[in-house]
Write an enzyme that holds these catalytic residues in place. Structure first.
Site, PDB file in Angstrom:
ATOM      1  N   HIS A  17       1.726   4.526  -2.835  1.00  0.00           N
ATOM      2  CA  HIS A  17       1.697   5.991  -2.733  1.00  0.00           C
ATOM      3  C   HIS A  17       2.920   6.602  -3.409  1.00  0.00           C
ATOM      4  CE1 HIS A  17      -1.823   6.215  -0.367  1.00  0.00           C
ATOM      5  NE2 HIS A  17      -1.314   5.812   0.764  1.00  0.00           N
ATOM      6  N   CYS A  49     -10.185  -2.329  -2.341  1.00  0.00           N
ATOM      7  CA  CYS A  49      -8.854  -2.172  -2.922  1.00  0.00           C
ATOM      8  C   CYS A  49      -7.829  -2.032  -1.800  1.00  0.00           C
ATOM      9  CB  CYS A  49      -8.874  -0.898  -3.771  1.00  0.00           C
ATOM     10  SG  CYS A  49      -7.326  -0.481  -4.561  1.00  0.00           S
ATOM     11  N   CYS A  95      -6.900   1.036  -9.948  1.00  0.00           N
ATOM     12  CA  CYS A  95      -5.536   1.174  -9.413  1.00  0.00           C
ATOM     13  C   CYS A  95      -4.582   0.209 -10.121  1.00  0.00           C
ATOM     14  CB  CYS A  95      -5.520   0.936  -7.909  1.00  0.00           C
ATOM     15  SG  CYS A  95      -6.505   2.161  -7.019  1.00  0.00           S
ATOM     16  N   HIS A 114      -5.404   7.384  -2.175  1.00  0.00           N
ATOM     17  CA  HIS A 114      -6.344   6.459  -1.542  1.00  0.00           C
ATOM     18  C   HIS A 114      -7.531   6.187  -2.455  1.00  0.00           C
ATOM     19  CE1 HIS A 114      -4.467   7.185   2.585  1.00  0.00           C
ATOM     20  NE2 HIS A 114      -4.048   6.065   2.058  1.00  0.00           N
ATOM     21  N   CYS A 115      -7.857   4.912  -2.593  1.00  0.00           N
ATOM     22  CA  CYS A 115      -8.885   4.483  -3.538  1.00  0.00           C
ATOM     23  C   CYS A 115     -10.280   4.662  -2.937  1.00  0.00           C
ATOM     24  CB  CYS A 115      -8.649   3.021  -3.898  1.00  0.00           C
ATOM     25  SG  CYS A 115      -9.822   2.429  -5.119  1.00  0.00           S
ATOM     26  N   HIS A 133       0.850  -1.200   0.000  1.00  0.00           N
ATOM     27  CA  HIS A 133       0.000   0.000   0.000  1.00  0.00           C
ATOM     28  C   HIS A 133       0.888   1.254   0.000  1.00  0.00           C
ATOM     29  CE1 HIS A 133      -3.413   2.578   1.548  1.00  0.00           C
ATOM     30  NE2 HIS A 133      -2.387   3.261   2.007  1.00  0.00           N
ATOM     31  N   GLU A 134       1.857   1.280   0.902  1.00  0.00           N
ATOM     32  CA  GLU A 134       2.685   2.483   1.059  1.00  0.00           C
ATOM     33  C   GLU A 134       3.559   2.704  -0.170  1.00  0.00           C
ATOM     34  OE1 GLU A 134       1.917   4.454   3.262  1.00  0.00           O
ATOM     35  OE2 GLU A 134       0.956   3.269   4.822  1.00  0.00           O
ATOM     36  N   CYS A 192      -7.799  -2.694  -7.010  1.00  0.00           N
ATOM     37  CA  CYS A 192      -8.984  -2.765  -7.860  1.00  0.00           C
ATOM     38  C   CYS A 192      -8.552  -2.526  -9.314  1.00  0.00           C
ATOM     39  CB  CYS A 192      -9.995  -1.711  -7.405  1.00  0.00           C
ATOM     40  SG  CYS A 192      -9.522  -0.048  -7.901  1.00  0.00           S
TER      41      CYS A 192
HETATM   42 ZN   LIG Z   1      -2.248   5.234   2.537  1.00  0.00          ZN
HETATM   43 ZN   LIG Z   2      -8.324   0.981  -6.172  1.00  0.00          ZN
END
Ligand SMILES: [Zn+2]
Ligand SMILES: [Zn+2]
Length: 352
Positions: A258, A270, A292, A264-265, A254-255, A289
């Site tokens: 970025h 996601c 993304c 952020h989705c 996740h990080e 998702c």
């Molecule tokens: Zn985040």
């Molecule tokens: Zn997404």
């Protein structure tokens, strides 16, 4: 509980965009990939459900902002994209990751291999581990939870200096909790988009963190002397369980997302959904998702099926390629394994 349902047309234009050159670029996906990506946007699709909001403390109600579609991602001039000279993600461990010889090495190696499958096509390398003392960063004892915390911004400066020339980004990971500034209680992580640097802590992913009996609480009031890093020697680190591995894989990917410029989705379930607390972060799925996914694919250039195969292979390979017989705890990844098989079935069925 509130369900965020977008009309399918809105999801389509978030995916394909409305700009001619981006639609042309989209048309370069194979027939199978397009029907996979678009099929997943149809309401009731079993692979990607709608985002649900469980309380006002969830991310979306507490951080209202416009959702990022493919066009706004692609046209952001500040995002960084890997290229041939900068295609390596470096992971720097800071401080101890567990007791017992070999565990740290194994766990970090599993994380590395997971990231390499997730960001399929890039190389992920580990830098030699460093102690907290060698970062020379400020630390404190949290006045509520009495655990040790490192200053996230100072760690970012340390990492920035260590960033190798061929790096796309460098991410520091630690089992010690972080804080961004005196007035804040804590932070899960912090990143600088333009510098390609991030630092993240897995301390709060320990099941016991929020319990009174948490072993990382300092028992008596400790006198903190700046630079007395002896406190970190033998300091508590969470046991390496399947759940901790899953949570750390999720956080790390996740990080890093970025750092690619993915915000952020707010479209569908996601891994890039924002999270304010552990329960919300556990609710997020492991993967991105379709919208993304296109963002990452456009930055890296993988075949969608190859990436799913690499993730599946990571779950199914005992111990990982370079650490044989180590018993990688993948119990928590079994739902994700089934999900990946479904995706691959759809992508491959279409070929006949
Ligand atoms: Zn985040
Ligand atoms: Zn997404």
């Amino acid at each position: 509980m509130q369900v965020i349902e977008h009309p399918v047309e809105k999801l389509h234009s978030a995916l394909r965009s409305t700009r001619k050159e981006l639609i042309e670029m989209y048309e370069k996906y194979s027939k199978e990939e397009k029907s996979f990506l678009e099929g997943c946007l149809i309401p009731g699709d079993s692979l990607f459900g709608p985002i649900t909001i469980h309380s006002d403390s969830d991310w979306i109600p507490s951080h209202p902002e416009a959702p990022q579609d493919f066009l706004s991602f692609y046209s952001n001039p500040y995002r960084s994209t890997p290229n041939n000279d900068h295609k390596t993600i470096y992971i720097q461990t800071i401080g101890s990751f567990g007791e017992g010889a070999g565990i740290t090495e194994q766990y970090v190696e599993w994380l590395r291999e997971y990231c390499q499958a997730f960001y399929y096509g890039l190389v992920v390398k580990l830098l030699p581990p460093v102690t907290v003392a060698s970062t020379n960063c400020t630390f404190r004892v949290n006045s509520n939870s009495y655990n040790l915390q490192l200053h996230a911004g100072e760690l970012l400066s340390f990492l920035k200096k260590k960033k190798p020339k061929d790096a796309f980004c460098i991410v520091g990971i630690t089992m010690i909790d972080l804080y961004p500034r005196e007035s804040w209680n804590f932070v899960f992580g912090q990143a600088s988009l333009t510098e390609g640097v991030g630092v993240f802590s897995f301390a709060r992913y320990d099941d016991d963190f929020y319990k009174r009996s948490y072993a990382g609480r300092l028992k008596k009031a400790v006198r903190l002397e700046p630079g007395n890093y002896a406190l970190f020697q033998g300091y508590y680190t969470p046991p390496i369980t399947s759940k901790l591995l899953l949570r750390s894989c999720k956080t790390l990917t996740h990080e890093i997302g970025h750092i690619f410029g993915v915000q952020h989705c707010q479209w569908l379930q996601c891994v890039m959904q924002g999270s304010n607390h552990l329960e919300e972060s556990d609710r997020r799925p492991m993967d991105v998702c379709p919208i993304c996914l296109r963002k990452l694919q456009s930055a890296i250039g993988f075949k969608i099926a190859d990436r799913y195969k690499a993730l599946l292979c990571w779950i199914e390979t005992e111990g990982g390629a370079s650490v044989p017989h180590s018993g990688k705890p993948t119990q928590s990844f079994q739902d994700f394994r089934q999900w990946l098989c479904k995706c691959l079935n759809i992508l491959q069925d279409e070929m006949f």
